[in-house]
Design a protein around this motif. Sequence first.
Motif, mmCIF file in Angstrom:
data_model
loop_
_atom_site.group_PDB
_atom_site.id
_atom_site.type_symbol
_atom_site.label_atom_id
_atom_site.label_comp_id
_atom_site.label_asym_id
_atom_site.label_seq_id
_atom_site.Cartn_x
_atom_site.Cartn_y
_atom_site.Cartn_z
ATOM 1 N N PRO A 85 1.022 -1.202 0.264
ATOM 2 C CA PRO A 85 0.255 0.182 0.058
ATOM 3 C C PRO A 85 1.034 1.184 -0.246
ATOM 4 C CG PRO A 85 -0.630 -0.910 2.189
ATOM 5 C CD PRO A 85 0.444 -1.701 1.444
ATOM 6 N N SER A 99 5.951 0.596 4.142
ATOM 7 C CA SER A 99 5.596 -1.266 4.302
ATOM 8 C C SER A 99 6.675 -1.883 3.821
ATOM 9 C CB SER A 99 3.960 -1.045 3.816
ATOM 10 O OG SER A 99 2.513 -0.421 4.207
ATOM 11 N N TYR A 153 -10.377 -5.432 -7.145
ATOM 12 C CA TYR A 153 -9.841 -5.686 -5.478
ATOM 13 C C TYR A 153 -8.792 -5.423 -4.988
ATOM 14 C CZ TYR A 153 -8.098 -9.069 -2.358
ATOM 15 O OH TYR A 153 -7.648 -9.612 -0.881
ATOM 16 N N VAL A 154 -7.750 -4.596 -5.474
ATOM 17 C CA VAL A 154 -6.709 -3.901 -5.046
ATOM 18 C C VAL A 154 -7.066 -2.417 -3.581
ATOM 19 C CG1 VAL A 154 -4.591 -3.524 -4.894
ATOM 20 C CG2 VAL A 154 -5.055 -4.909 -6.492
ATOM 21 N N THR A 155 -7.875 -1.576 -4.584
ATOM 22 C CA THR A 155 -7.846 -0.525 -5.073
ATOM 23 C C THR A 155 -9.308 -0.011 -3.977
ATOM 24 O OG1 THR A 155 -9.920 0.509 -6.881
ATOM 25 C CG2 THR A 155 -6.749 0.363 -6.887
ATOM 26 N N ILE A 213 -11.479 -3.074 -1.754
ATOM 27 C CA ILE A 213 -11.500 -3.723 -0.983
ATOM 28 C C ILE A 213 -10.044 -3.667 -0.182
ATOM 29 C CG2 ILE A 213 -11.563 -6.250 -0.096
ATOM 30 C CD1 ILE A 213 -13.399 -6.583 -2.254
ATOM 31 N N ARG A 214 -8.642 -4.152 -0.645
ATOM 32 C CA ARG A 214 -7.634 -3.520 -0.599
ATOM 33 C C ARG A 214 -7.688 -2.213 0.385
ATOM 34 N NH1 ARG A 214 -4.313 -8.181 0.881
ATOM 35 N NH2 ARG A 214 -2.926 -6.984 1.470
ATOM 36 N N PHE A 230 -6.128 0.211 -1.675
ATOM 37 C CA PHE A 230 -4.964 1.109 -1.989
ATOM 38 C C PHE A 230 -4.741 1.860 -2.298
ATOM 39 C CE2 PHE A 230 -1.487 -2.948 -1.935
ATOM 40 C CZ PHE A 230 -2.080 -3.305 -0.861
ATOM 41 N N ALA A 260 2.750 -10.956 3.213
ATOM 42 C CA ALA A 260 1.798 -10.626 3.459
ATOM 43 C C ALA A 260 2.209 -9.964 4.835
ATOM 44 C CB ALA A 260 1.014 -11.774 3.877
ATOM 45 N N GLY A 283 1.378 -5.987 4.730
ATOM 46 C CA GLY A 283 0.441 -5.751 3.866
ATOM 47 C C GLY A 283 -0.072 -5.247 2.297
ATOM 48 N N MET A 299 0.368 -7.803 -1.199
ATOM 49 C CA MET A 299 -0.128 -8.527 -1.897
ATOM 50 C C MET A 299 0.855 -9.309 -3.673
ATOM 51 S SD MET A 299 -4.021 -7.168 -2.776
ATOM 52 C CE MET A 299 -3.768 -7.800 -3.915
#
Lengths: 603, 677
Positions: free
Chosen positions: A339, A343, A393-395, A397-398, A400, A431, A434, A436
């Motif tokens: 992200p 990290s 999914y990335v932007t 749900i996760r 980012f 993981a 954070g 993936m």
Amino acid sequence: MAGYKKLVHDQGKQKETAIYVNSTVPKNRLEVLKWNGWGYKDSKFIYDAEKKEVRFTGRRYPIGEVQLPLLVGWVTENFDADFSVSKPSQQIPPEDTFPKPRISDENLTKIANLGISYSTKGVERLVRAHGQTLHSIYTLRYSSFERIPDVVLWPTCHDDVIKLVRLADDNNMVIIPFGGGTAVSSAVDCPIMEHRTIISLDTSQMNRILWVDRENLVACCESGIIGQDLERELRKLGFTSGHEPDSYEFSSLGGWVATRASGMKKNTYGNIEDLLVHVKMVTPKGVLEKNCQVPRLSSGPDFNHVVMGSEGSLGVITEVVIKIRPLPACQKFGSIVFPDFESGLRCMREVAKQRCQPSSIRLMDNGQFALGMLLKPGSSYFGLILDGLKKFYVTKIRGFDVKKMCVMTLLFEGDEADIKVQEKKIYAIGATFGGMPAGQTNGERGYMLTFVIAYIRDLALEYEIVAESFETSVPWDRALVLCNNVKQCVAHECKSLGIDYFMINCRVTQTYDAGCVIYFYLAFNYRDVEDPVEVHHLIESKARDEIVACGGSISHHHGVGKIRKKWYPDTVSRVGVDLFLATKKELDPNNVFGVGNLVQAKL
Amino acid sequence: MSAAPRCYEDMLASRREEFSNFMWASRHLKPQVAYQQERRALPQYHKDEVLKCPKIQELLETLSQQQNVAREVLEAQVKSILDEIGYNKKLKVIRWLGLALVKITKKICSGIYINRSAIVHVKAQMGDCPVIFVPSHRSYADFILMSLICFSEDMAIPAIAAGMDFHGMWGMGTMLRDTGAFFMRRTYNNDSLYWTTFKQYVYQLVTKGDLPIEFFIEGTRSRSNKSLMPKYGLILMILKAFFLSQVPDILFVPINISYERILEEKLFAFELLGVPKPKESTSGFFKSLSIMKEKYGAIYFDMAQPISAKQFFGAKFNKSGHNLQPIHQQEITEEEKKLIPELAHEIVLQQQKHCVITTFNLIAIVLHHNLFNEKSLMGVDDLCTQVLWLKKILEAVGAFVQTDDVRNSVFEALEVHKNIVRVDESGKVTLVWNQIVLDKANIGKLKAHNLSETTLTTCVPFIMLQLYINPVLHYLVDCAILVAILKQQALTPDELFGRYHFLRALLSQEFVTFSTREKMEFEVALENCLKLNLVAKNGDVYETGSDKKSQDVVSGCIDGFIFTYFVVCSVLLQSVDGVIDEKTILTRVQAEIEARLNEDNAFIHPYSLSLDTITNCLTTLSNEKILVKTRSKNSILYEINPAGVLSVKSKLEEFVAPSHSLQTKLESIQLHLKTKL
């Protein structure tokens, strides 16, 4: 060819076992290489005015002959570049425009009598007057060098070098060793104030693999062999050196030793100091070498470390015994998105702590990530960034942020089973921070671009953009701050110099137990700048001051050369400088190797 | 350096025009942060990070072993310390407070005048590194005013270093905390757990925070309305991050807040005489709500050009000096510490340069001169003329004076300050005495000498008047010293500088300056004096110039201070055993001055009783090694070097009670007034 003396091969005892390498880069470099830029003549970024697109020419690289639709728009927007006006390079200068060779007839005769191939042709001397700094390339394109070598010699073996060094020492001449010509420290540039005859000692014809020792897994090579030749020849035998600096297509073994080079896959194979088992250096006082080829030696200070990093100022490296490894069964790429940079960096640190680095592990910041994506063929920018990922999914749900996320690229080598274990471990660590997994293609592209990115400067210069990189090494606890501060520092300097369009980003390219390596890329629009080279020098100098203040080093692997001399005394202490000068005085009392790197020798 | 024209606009103007301030207070905010961080840090995150950091963890380890206390116990202590320190941020509280403050200030102030272009300029430079707001500190109102202006101008509301005295106020502590205050204990002791935690907290805010940080470099509210000597504690904690290269740079923004009338003027006047300040309490706060009935005129707010630490320190320190140890074990070096005073003084200087001189400051000086030197009171017309005259003098020495139409301004100022100055039945301008009501509870506990009630009631109005003269003095002090010296005799430039140096150094606590500036300030002052005919050049020597009245006005500004210093020296010399404690000195000096005040024919300025002046004198003498200061349990002791004190005293003698002006002063209004009271 006119101007060359016929080669007389060394009739030494090694002849039977030696591999005579047919180099990719011929003796006449310009048959294959550009005279005023990076790399192969047939490979370059060009702007296609009709299609208003940028394309990479040639088929040498995977990116070749595909359209890069996003680049122009991005460059226009971020650099205010104007593709309708180009600033083309001058043509290669005619022979009569070069500085006349400063060499007496007497000395020239002596050189001719050595039986070593030589030339005083202007263009041959020009080609060996520089490395790949911005200053040199800009000078080639738009002006001329004040001082170039006076004569070029191509020795073919260790004994040739001995004869040549003796001659130079006896006749008050200067020798500047020249390998692949990829230095980015101005290390091969001629000192302007040098009035003695400067000999450019080109090692390229000294490129045999003298022997391969399969039992001990070492090979003895002459110093002029370039990376890709070495690798190709070793592969034929089922081996690899594993040494892959970004310049390895063109840089030479001797150059690696002289600058303390580092390769991308050092985690598996080691840096040059780990690879080197034995080395011969010819000095005016004789040959510095050891009497055995052992894995380690407790015998006083290790003089290998006088040779490594000597940057051509103590002697000529002629023969090197390096470790070789059996070719790995399997190679696999990978990538992880994070992200944010912090990290990613913390993940790098953890991987280093657990000492489970794959052959290569790199972390690109958001700026580099975006830039890498621009060099992709394809339609929509957004789609590209998230290529290979489930964008939603990335932007969503996760969560980012496209403007903050960054990517780690991975290269695994070894047995398939080993790689599986390694992968599992790295992705698990990822993981926890954070991250993936983002697929193999992203990783592979990252490494491919490493070799291509060097070509982009030539296109940039043509459209009034300066692009350059610099690197450092830093302890872990200071790495993040160093990245931030240097970016701020560069941004601040640019703004105060009135440069509105600039880019500064970075990547972490190597990890160690005690720290990591950071590579910065700097670019700015120089349309409104009178002397872009000088301005760039100013900015990079401020950036280096900031690096040093943040606990970073003068250089991790580019070396000091001439452009980083300012920071050398503080780096090694006054005593260190005197120690170097004392060594220099002992090995080279007449300053034959007066290339003027590291410190100015006052002998 | 050419200064941009200073232009102030009333921040409240648009608040007065709109139908309801509610919409304004609840508007969408996009505040400019100081230091954009990749990850936005919330208040709790800072506290967690401090607890987790290696520095605190290592200290816990050590203390736990040393004191044989379980680590968990110590960790809990750190947590509770952090809860005591840590700021909070509640937008709702900020909005409501913003709304309330606008309503209050609309009522009691004629305007909050801000230099908007300066603010815009500062805002444009924010975002890339920590930004430290360093306002002058003249009133409690500084705290909330800063936050109100940030809220209004869309700047992130700073994390504010506040003293623990607020922390104890019920409700108030929480409210201040919710709007960004973090709390610092005032007493310095060896509580290493507390101080390590506090320093680490500041370090955390500087390196990882995105908010500006606000602190008062003067350490406390200036009771005298003059700048105080900067304190180095907090700025050092802030600069640590810079010297350790943990931030790209730090921008210090000197801020001046000038009040036409200070909320605490009466309290300050009492405090200067030794009446203790009431403890901050919520009931006290509600009492102070009586201020709602009063008028406080204009407030001026200005930001100086931010000072970049990177540029300021340049190459003066070894940039790789902190590279050889873990970063968390690094502390600022002694060499680096030595660089800090110059920056601190520069900040104070910039605060002073950005102060706004109001009409009442001019009135105060004019009236002061009238009362002490002239035979009859002035009328308003005369006052206006002299205000205009003084304005020109002050502008000539570089002050920014905010008066448009003099007559109007004078009347407005008199209205705002009607508790100090009034126009009497016969149309003459004079002080107001009958407003002084003594709080019996407090005057029983005077800090130093037990001044009589009469002395207190007589002196307070003079002292309140002096509070409005004081902020002007840093413009005048250098000229005043030159005039005072040349009034005694004509001197060559070198002699003049020698004597100037003596007085300027002696007054360096009183009128804050930094030693490296002395020569430059001398030359500027001399030039100004020549320009204003305060001083003339006659061949090789300087002598007083043609403008006698200006000379008296200017040099009269420092008479009272010099007198106090003289009395301090006399008192010190009376000490028998050569050691004397601070309280005794304060008491004796005040007693001596009170006695002189009550003598017939004396013309002592009541401000000479100021404890602030006496302590400044002691500090200077200690700095010059004439006194040796030692702290014992409950007192401060001074060991006296009698020769040194005598030398200072004899040099001051000529400035005290100059014989040639005695006669006129004997007839001055002050004496008449005194007899009337």
